[in-house]
Design an enzyme around this catalytic site. Structure first.
Site, mmCIF file in Angstrom:
data_model
loop_
_atom_site.group_PDB
_atom_site.id
_atom_site.type_symbol
_atom_site.label_atom_id
_atom_site.label_comp_id
_atom_site.label_asym_id
_atom_site.label_seq_id
_atom_site.Cartn_x
_atom_site.Cartn_y
_atom_site.Cartn_z
ATOM 1 N N CYS A 150 0.776 -1.279 0.045
ATOM 2 C CA CYS A 150 0.105 0.102 0.050
ATOM 3 C C CYS A 150 0.662 1.428 0.195
ATOM 4 O O CYS A 150 0.214 2.196 -0.601
ATOM 5 C CB CYS A 150 -0.890 -0.010 0.971
ATOM 6 N N ASP A 208 20.258 4.293 -1.508
ATOM 7 C CA ASP A 208 20.466 3.920 -0.033
ATOM 8 C C ASP A 208 21.727 4.106 0.554
ATOM 9 O O ASP A 208 22.561 5.016 -0.084
ATOM 10 C CB ASP A 208 20.042 2.505 0.339
HETATM 11 P P1 NAD Z 1 14.040 1.218 6.847
HETATM 12 O O1 NAD Z 1 14.944 1.786 8.007
HETATM 13 O O2 NAD Z 1 13.624 -0.008 6.475
HETATM 14 O O3 NAD Z 1 14.959 1.746 5.507
HETATM 15 C C1 NAD Z 1 15.456 3.120 5.239
HETATM 16 C C2 NAD Z 1 16.058 3.209 3.874
HETATM 17 O O4 NAD Z 1 16.517 4.684 3.719
HETATM 18 C C3 NAD Z 1 17.112 2.236 3.738
HETATM 19 O O5 NAD Z 1 17.042 1.786 2.353
HETATM 20 C C4 NAD Z 1 18.508 3.336 4.110
HETATM 21 O O6 NAD Z 1 19.562 2.761 3.183
HETATM 22 C C5 NAD Z 1 18.100 4.426 3.610
HETATM 23 N N1 NAD Z 1 18.468 5.530 3.957
HETATM 24 C C6 NAD Z 1 18.738 6.015 5.371
HETATM 25 N N2 NAD Z 1 19.392 6.940 5.752
HETATM 26 C C7 NAD Z 1 19.900 7.264 4.385
HETATM 27 C C8 NAD Z 1 20.484 8.558 3.753
HETATM 28 N N3 NAD Z 1 20.979 9.385 4.644
HETATM 29 N N4 NAD Z 1 20.657 8.735 2.468
HETATM 30 C C9 NAD Z 1 20.095 7.659 1.621
HETATM 31 N N5 NAD Z 1 19.633 6.924 2.030
HETATM 32 C C10 NAD Z 1 19.276 6.646 3.339
HETATM 33 O O7 NAD Z 1 12.726 2.112 6.641
HETATM 34 P P2 NAD Z 1 11.380 1.940 6.081
HETATM 35 O O8 NAD Z 1 10.428 0.894 6.670
HETATM 36 O O9 NAD Z 1 11.579 1.985 4.694
HETATM 37 O O10 NAD Z 1 10.630 3.203 6.546
HETATM 38 C C11 NAD Z 1 11.231 4.782 6.072
HETATM 39 C C12 NAD Z 1 10.270 5.691 6.603
HETATM 40 O O11 NAD Z 1 9.032 5.716 5.727
HETATM 41 C C13 NAD Z 1 9.952 5.513 8.055
HETATM 42 O O12 NAD Z 1 9.953 7.085 8.686
HETATM 43 C C14 NAD Z 1 8.535 5.130 8.133
HETATM 44 O O13 NAD Z 1 7.848 5.830 9.128
HETATM 45 C C15 NAD Z 1 7.985 5.621 6.803
HETATM 46 N N6 NAD Z 1 6.747 4.830 6.122
HETATM 47 C C16 NAD Z 1 5.840 5.700 5.704
HETATM 48 C C17 NAD Z 1 4.832 5.021 5.214
HETATM 49 C C18 NAD Z 1 3.432 5.833 4.790
HETATM 50 O O14 NAD Z 1 2.462 5.299 4.545
HETATM 51 N N7 NAD Z 1 3.878 7.175 4.606
HETATM 52 C C19 NAD Z 1 4.625 3.674 5.295
HETATM 53 C C20 NAD Z 1 5.868 2.656 5.607
HETATM 54 C C21 NAD Z 1 6.875 3.509 6.186
#
Ligand code: NAD
Length: 320
Positions: A150, A208
């Site tokens: 989603c 990433d």
């Molecule tokens: P995660 O920690 O699994 O993944 C984070 C990703 O970002 C990794 O690929 C990491 O390498 C990359 N990353 C981190 N710092 C970085 C940087 N400085 N430069 C480049 N890349 C970087 O997290 P996730 O589960 O993907 O969640 C990410 C965010 O999205 C969270 O804040 C979460 O709350 C949010 N989220 C939002 C929704 C929504 O519906 N809006 C849904 C799921 C997750």
């Protein structure tokens, strides 16, 4: 301050799905008078997860969908509770608020949810279809549409709302000619999102903390699904180059301190942040044509849309 573009809130975009959801629900209520029931499992103390749960409840109930939050003190009992919910005919959709254990066990738990009730679209079958650009669950009949995770789906729908998808192009190629950067390559959002956008014809730079990759369907979209190419280790220079070559920047960095450097943006870019933290600072508004600061409400709309699709699919299967 001079603001040449527009900021568009997720609530504005999610509203456009209310009508579709209500209509489908009305049709469904002819066979299921109480309407569908969505159950959310919350087994952590994460305030972002709780907020997400409250919004899901509020949105579900405002549209006439039953929602039940099941809170668990001890995450060790979660697996059994999911199995019970899988077998309970009263329940149509199941979702888990992650992280639960915060490690690979979370991925296991996600796969415990029966795919017929997986409103988040995180089942392996759905991911595999997404990666392979397979859009139906029952080829060659193609009666049952596959489910998409989603959050990536919400971003696609946002890009449709923003008219970045070009409806004049054939379906499946509607991002032909577009270039995007996705900063996040998690298995939940960033990687499936890059694949989806590339499958629809875009060139996607997937970033990433370790490296930058390019997802494309090849020159003139000659492949039927995306291919991945390594561009090199992460560096500010490489990221800047990719941003200067792109029209759309999508961020999902899960950290409060991270701010995307506004000076990397090409003038008039579209900027979308799906992280629960604000990855862009306010200067983005001076440079972006369209800016979407958060996406959560669209994700919830997609969750409910997915649930109705799952119920539809199961009714179609019973008819067969
Ligand atoms: P995660 O920690 O699994 O993944 C984070 C990703 O970002 C990794 O690929 C990491 O390498 C990359 N990353 C981190 N710092 C970085 C940087 N400085 N430069 C480049 N890349 C970087 O997290 P996730 O589960 O993907 O969640 C990410 C965010 O999205 C969270 O804040 C979460 O709350 C949010 N989220 C939002 C929704 C929504 O519906 N809006 C849904 C799921 C997750």
């Amino acid at each position: 301050k001079h603001q040449p573009g527009r900021t568009i809130l997720a609530s504005t975009i999610s509203k456009t799905y209310d009508q579709e959801i209500k209509e489908k629900l009305n049709t469904l209520k002819k066979v299921k008078p109480n309407g569908p029931l969505l159950v959310g499992f919350l087994a952590n103390n994460d305030p972002a997860a709780r907020m997400y749960a409250q919004w899901t409840q509020k949105t579900s109930e405002s549209l006439g969908i039953r929602y039940q939050l099941r809170e668990m003190e001890d995450p060790d009992f979660l697996e059994e509770s999911i199995i019970d919910a899988n077998e309970d005919d009263e329940i149509d959709g199941i979702m888990i608020y992650f992280p639960v254990f915060g490690n690979a066990q979370d991925q296991y738990l996600q796969q415990v949810v029966k795919k017929e009730k997986d409103v988040e679209g995180l089942n392996h079958v759905y991911y595999q279809n997404l990666y392979h650009n397979v859009r139906f669950l029952d080829p060659p009949d193609n009666q049952l549409k596959s489910i998409l995770p989603c959050t990536p789906l919400a971003i696609v729908k946002i890009l449709e709302f923003l008219k970045i998808y070009n409806p004049l192009l054939p379906e499946g190629n509607r991002l032909f000619g577009k270039k995007c950067v996705v900063i996040n390559r998690s298995e939940i959002v960033g990687r499936p999102l890059a694949a989806l956008l590339a499958n629809d014809g875009a060139i996607v730079y997937s970033v990433d903390i370790n490296n930058i990759q390019k997802f494309t369907r090849g020159e003139s979209l000659k492949f039927t699904k995306h291919h991945v190419e390594d561009l090199g280790d992460y560096s500010e220079d490489l990221l800047k180059k990719c941003c200067q070559d792109s029209d759309i920047i999508i961020t999902g960095v899960p950290s409060e301190n991270y701010k995307f450097p506004t000076e990397y943006l090409k003038d008039g870019s579209t900027c979308i942040n799906f992280s629960s933290f604000k990855n862009f600072d306010d200067s983005v508004k001076e440079k972006a044509s369209l800016y979407i600061p958060m996406t959560g409400k669209v994700t919830i709309a997609m969750l409910l849309r997915n649930m109705l699709r799952l119920v539809e699919n199961s009714l179609k299967l019973k008819e067969k």
